[in-house]
Motif scaffolding. Sequence first.
Motif, PDB file in Angstrom:
ATOM      1  N   GLY A  89      52.733  68.468  85.032  1.00  0.00           N
ATOM      2  CA  GLY A  89      53.844  69.006  84.235  1.00  0.00           C
ATOM      3  C   GLY A  89      53.369  69.971  83.164  1.00  0.00           C
ATOM      4  N   LEU A  90      52.299  69.604  82.473  1.00  0.00           N
ATOM      5  CA  LEU A  90      51.742  70.495  81.452  1.00  0.00           C
ATOM      6  C   LEU A  90      51.212  71.775  82.085  1.00  0.00           C
ATOM      7  CD1 LEU A  90      51.032  71.057  78.515  1.00  0.00           C
ATOM      8  CD2 LEU A  90      48.899  69.770  78.863  1.00  0.00           C
ATOM      9  N   ALA A  91      50.575  71.655  83.235  1.00  0.00           N
ATOM     10  CA  ALA A  91      50.073  72.839  83.939  1.00  0.00           C
ATOM     11  C   ALA A  91      51.232  73.769  84.295  1.00  0.00           C
ATOM     12  CB  ALA A  91      49.299  72.427  85.190  1.00  0.00           C
ATOM     13  N   ALA A  99      51.586  82.730  81.781  1.00  0.00           N
ATOM     14  CA  ALA A  99      51.224  83.648  82.872  1.00  0.00           C
ATOM     15  C   ALA A  99      52.471  84.302  83.458  1.00  0.00           C
ATOM     16  CB  ALA A  99      50.437  82.919  83.950  1.00  0.00           C
ATOM     17  N   PHE A 100      53.408  83.508  83.914  1.00  0.00           N
ATOM     18  CA  PHE A 100      54.615  84.055  84.540  1.00  0.00           C
ATOM     19  C   PHE A 100      55.432  84.873  83.538  1.00  0.00           C
ATOM     20  CE2 PHE A 100      58.946  84.034  86.094  1.00  0.00           C
ATOM     21  CZ  PHE A 100      58.785  84.326  87.445  1.00  0.00           C
ATOM     22  N   VAL A 146      43.115  83.402  81.185  1.00  0.00           N
ATOM     23  CA  VAL A 146      42.692  82.208  80.446  1.00  0.00           C
ATOM     24  C   VAL A 146      43.701  81.071  80.647  1.00  0.00           C
ATOM     25  CG1 VAL A 146      42.314  81.281  78.114  1.00  0.00           C
ATOM     26  CG2 VAL A 146      41.317  83.487  78.768  1.00  0.00           C
ATOM     27  N   VAL A 147      44.977  81.392  80.561  1.00  0.00           N
ATOM     28  CA  VAL A 147      46.012  80.376  80.789  1.00  0.00           C
ATOM     29  C   VAL A 147      45.912  79.839  82.214  1.00  0.00           C
ATOM     30  CG1 VAL A 147      48.510  80.014  81.004  1.00  0.00           C
ATOM     31  CG2 VAL A 147      47.585  81.191  78.997  1.00  0.00           C
ATOM     32  N   SER A 148      45.749  80.726  83.187  1.00  0.00           N
ATOM     33  CA  SER A 148      45.643  80.293  84.580  1.00  0.00           C
ATOM     34  C   SER A 148      44.400  79.434  84.816  1.00  0.00           C
ATOM     35  CB  SER A 148      45.642  81.498  85.516  1.00  0.00           C
ATOM     36  OG  SER A 148      46.879  82.157  85.444  1.00  0.00           O
ATOM     37  N   GLY A 150      43.199  77.399  82.573  1.00  0.00           N
ATOM     38  CA  GLY A 150      43.635  76.097  82.053  1.00  0.00           C
ATOM     39  C   GLY A 150      44.552  75.381  83.028  1.00  0.00           C
ATOM     40  N   VAL A 151      45.437  76.126  83.665  1.00  0.00           N
ATOM     41  CA  VAL A 151      46.333  75.552  84.677  1.00  0.00           C
ATOM     42  C   VAL A 151      45.513  74.983  85.836  1.00  0.00           C
ATOM     43  CG1 VAL A 151      48.087  76.148  86.411  1.00  0.00           C
ATOM     44  CG2 VAL A 151      48.323  76.986  84.061  1.00  0.00           C
ATOM     45  N   LEU A 152      44.525  75.727  86.283  1.00  0.00           N
ATOM     46  CA  LEU A 152      43.671  75.263  87.378  1.00  0.00           C
ATOM     47  C   LEU A 152      42.909  73.997  86.973  1.00  0.00           C
ATOM     48  CD1 LEU A 152      42.489  75.632  90.203  1.00  0.00           C
ATOM     49  CD2 LEU A 152      40.843  77.246  89.210  1.00  0.00           C
ATOM     50  N   LEU A 153      42.378  73.983  85.782  1.00  0.00           N
ATOM     51  CA  LEU A 153      41.649  72.805  85.306  1.00  0.00           C
ATOM     52  C   LEU A 153      42.565  71.587  85.210  1.00  0.00           C
ATOM     53  CD1 LEU A 153      39.352  74.389  82.579  1.00  0.00           C
ATOM     54  CD2 LEU A 153      38.631  73.341  84.734  1.00  0.00           C
ATOM     55  N   LEU A 154      43.742  71.758  84.640  1.00  0.00           N
ATOM     56  CA  LEU A 154      44.692  70.646  84.543  1.00  0.00           C
ATOM     57  C   LEU A 154      45.130  70.152  85.919  1.00  0.00           C
ATOM     58  CD1 LEU A 154      47.063  71.527  81.581  1.00  0.00           C
ATOM     59  CD2 LEU A 154      45.744  69.440  81.848  1.00  0.00           C
ATOM     60  N   THR A 155      45.339  71.089  86.821  1.00  0.00           N
ATOM     61  CA  THR A 155      45.731  70.708  88.174  1.00  0.00           C
ATOM     62  C   THR A 155      44.606  69.933  88.853  1.00  0.00           C
ATOM     63  OG1 THR A 155      47.143  72.668  88.300  1.00  0.00           O
ATOM     64  CG2 THR A 155      46.622  71.577  90.373  1.00  0.00           C
TER      65      THR A 155
END
Length: 169
Positions: A89-91, A99-100, A146-148, A150-155
Amino acid sequence: MTSLLKPIAFLSLLLAGAIFGFFYAWVCSTMWGLDAIDPRIAIAAMNGMNDSVRNAVFAPAFFGTPVALIVTAVFAKTAGRDRSAWAFGLAAAMYIVGAFAVTVAVNVPMNRVLLDTAVPDDIDAARAIWTGYSGRWQMFNTLRTVVSAGVLLLTGWGVFRLGAERAGG
């Protein structure tokens, strides 16, 4: 839904990796290459790339990432995998905002302005246009990257937690 949790989680991971890689490639090669060439050619090349990116290969990563992450978060929550659900959810929220929305609000409008700008024959005039565009575009693309990441890491962490977490944990 529980039987779909792991496949949708891995799809989320794949899409998050794809969009991170897309933004990252612009950071570490594409824009540096365009900055190093004749600005008249850089403008034309950027316009061509911006036009070509709207395709069926790019769309799943750009539009599908938040959808897959939200679905994964819901499935994880339903399965009692609360920590994983939180990560997915956070990702999703990070991607949508960092990003979007940045793409829609900043990079795409900048691309449209560049497309509507006549490429001057004078190299100094073209350099002024390119320099004004490139620095700002790259700043926001770096933010998306950078945000993406973080999204990849969280995922990835969410997928890892699915394997480590027991229902209700």
